[in-house]
Design an enzyme around this catalytic site. Structure first.
Site, PDB file in Angstrom:
ATOM      1  N   TYR A 168     -60.811 -51.985 -44.534  1.00 54.86           N
ATOM      2  CA  TYR A 168     -61.384 -50.647 -44.420  1.00 54.86           C
ATOM      3  C   TYR A 168     -62.309 -50.597 -43.212  1.00 54.86           C
ATOM      4  CZ  TYR A 168     -59.946 -49.146 -49.133  1.00 54.86           C
ATOM      5  OH  TYR A 168     -59.226 -48.786 -50.240  1.00 54.86           O
TER       6      TYR A 168
ATOM      7  N   ASP B 180     -60.545 -42.449 -52.764  1.00 51.37           N
ATOM      8  CA  ASP B 180     -61.242 -41.350 -53.415  1.00 51.37           C
ATOM      9  C   ASP B 180     -61.145 -40.057 -52.621  1.00 51.37           C
ATOM     10  OD1 ASP B 180     -62.176 -42.993 -55.504  1.00 51.37           O
ATOM     11  OD2 ASP B 180     -63.873 -43.653 -54.298  1.00 51.37           O
TER      12      ASP B 180
ATOM     13  N   ARG C 248     -68.254 -48.167 -50.040  1.00 47.25           N
ATOM     14  CA  ARG C 248     -69.290 -47.151 -49.864  1.00 47.25           C
ATOM     15  C   ARG C 248     -70.633 -47.618 -50.414  1.00 47.25           C
ATOM     16  NH1 ARG C 248     -66.657 -42.147 -52.612  1.00 47.25           N
ATOM     17  NH2 ARG C 248     -68.730 -41.252 -52.221  1.00 47.25           N
TER      18      ARG C 248
ATOM     19  N   ARG D 122     -55.954 -47.163 -54.244  1.00 48.60           N
ATOM     20  CA  ARG D 122     -56.294 -45.762 -54.499  1.00 48.60           C
ATOM     21  C   ARG D 122     -57.563 -45.397 -53.738  1.00 48.60           C
ATOM     22  NH1 ARG D 122     -55.920 -46.441 -61.044  1.00 48.60           N
ATOM     23  NH2 ARG D 122     -53.684 -46.930 -61.187  1.00 48.60           N
TER      24      ARG D 122
END
Length: 275
Positions: A117, A59, A204, A57
Site C-alpha cells: 500500500y 474501504d 490507516r 478488501r
C-alpha cells in the site's frame, strides 16, 4: 459425434479503481461497491452469474491500482477481449488492467505472498483541489526523521492489535511488515508499506500514529510501547482514507501473472503514472 462441452476455467484480472464514488470493495445491498459493479459487468459479458474473490478488501474512499481478483467461468474469450469487453461495461472509474487464465489452485487472496500500500499525504495549509479525495492532508509541521525512526519499530513480525479495527475479523493479529518507507517530495509525504497481509484499518491506523509522532505529540519510542500494549484504545485515531492506494499484490512465479510495473523506490511517480 462428440459435442464440444464448455470447460470450467479460472480467470484472474488486474483491477484499478478510484474509490471516491464507491462504498468500498465488498458487495453491499445498495450495490454501490467496486465488487458489485465488476460482477455486474462480468455477468453481462459472460451471460452467466460471476462471483469474484479479491486479494484485499478496501474501504470506502480507498483506491486501487494493483487489485487482483479471480473467478470461475465457462466463457471462452481471448485475453484482450476480457479487458476491452468488460471495461466497456464498467464505469470509467473502474478499469480492468490485464487478464490471465490461471490454474485451479490459484486464489487471489490466499495465494498472495505480499501486498503493498502507498499513502499520499500533502503537508500544506489546504488541500489542492485536484488532490481532493486522492490524498490525505495535515497542515502541521511534521518531523519526517522522527516518523522514520518510529516506523522502524513496526518492521518485522509483530502483534498489531494496537493497529487493527475493533471490527477486524482476522483470526490472528500477527503480521509481518517487510517495508515501511517514508519519503518527502515538496508538499508530498509518501508512505510505502509492504507486508504479507494487513489487518482491517491497519495501514490507516499506522499512518495516524506516525503523524502523531511527526507532530511531536509523542516520541518515536511510543510506537514500540503501542506494540507492547496490544490495545487499540491507546493509539491515534484512524487516518482519513483519501490518500490510501493498494498498489501491488505479489504471487509466486509459478502462477505466471503479469509483473508489476510499480517502482517502490519512486512511489509517487509510479502512482501518478498509474492514475
Amino acid at each position: 459425434m462428440q459435442e464440444n462441452i464448455p470447460l470450467l476455467k479460472r480467470m484472474s484480472l488486474g483491477i484499478a479503481y478510484d474509490g471516491q464514488a464507491f462504498n468500498g470493495w465488498q458487495t453491499q445491498p445498495n450495490g454501490n461497491t467496486v465488487q458489485d459493479y465488476l460482477e455486474r459487468a462480468l455477468t453481462q459479458f459472460t451471460d452467466s452469474p460471476v462471483a469474484t474473490i479479491c486479494a484485499g478488501r478496501t474501504d470506502t474512499g480507498v483506491h486501487g491500482i494493483g487489485q487482483v481478483v479471480h473467478f470461475d467461468t465457462y466463457a471462452n474469450r481471448r485475453l484482450y477481449s476480457w479487458v476491452r469487453g468488460v471495461n466497456a461495461l464498467l464505469p470509467p472509474t473502474i478499469r480492468v488492467r490485464w487478464a490471465q487464465e490461471v490454474s485451479d489452485d490459484f486464489h487471489a487472496r490466499f495465494s498472495a505472498i505480499a501486498r503493498t500500500y502507498v499513502y499520499i499525504l500533502r503537508n500544506e495549509t489546504h488541500l489542492a483541489p485536484s488532490w481532493v479525495g486522492r490524498a490525505g492532508l495535515d497542515f502541521n509541521s511534521l518531523n519526517i526523521e522522527a516518523m522514520r525512526q518510529a516506523g522502524q519499530y513496526l518492521v518485522g513480525q509483530h502483534d498489531f492489535s494496537s493497529f487493527r479495527s475493533s471490527i477486524c475479523q482476522a483470526k490472528s493479529p500477527v503480521r509481518t511488515l517487510e517495508l515501511l518507507d517514508i519519503q518527502q517530495q515538496g508538499v508530498f509525504i509518501i508512505f510505502t508499506l509492504k507486508a504479507n497481509a494487513f489487518l482491517h484499518h491497519m495501514v490507516r491506523n499506522i499512518i495516524g500514529a506516525l503523524v502523531y509522532v511527526g507532530k511531536g505529540r509523542y516520541q518515536p519510542e511510543w510506537i514500540q510501547d503501542l506494540l507492547a500494549q496490544k490495545d487499540r484504545k491507546f493509539s491515534a485515531p484512524t487516518f482519513m482514507p483519501d490518500g490510501l492506494y493498494l498498489v501491488d499484490v505479489e504471487y509466486p512465479e509459478n502462477f505466471h501473472l503479469p509483473a508489476s510495473a510499480f517502482d517502490l523506490k519512486q512511489p509517487l511517480q509510479s502512482l501518478i503514472q498509474a492514475l
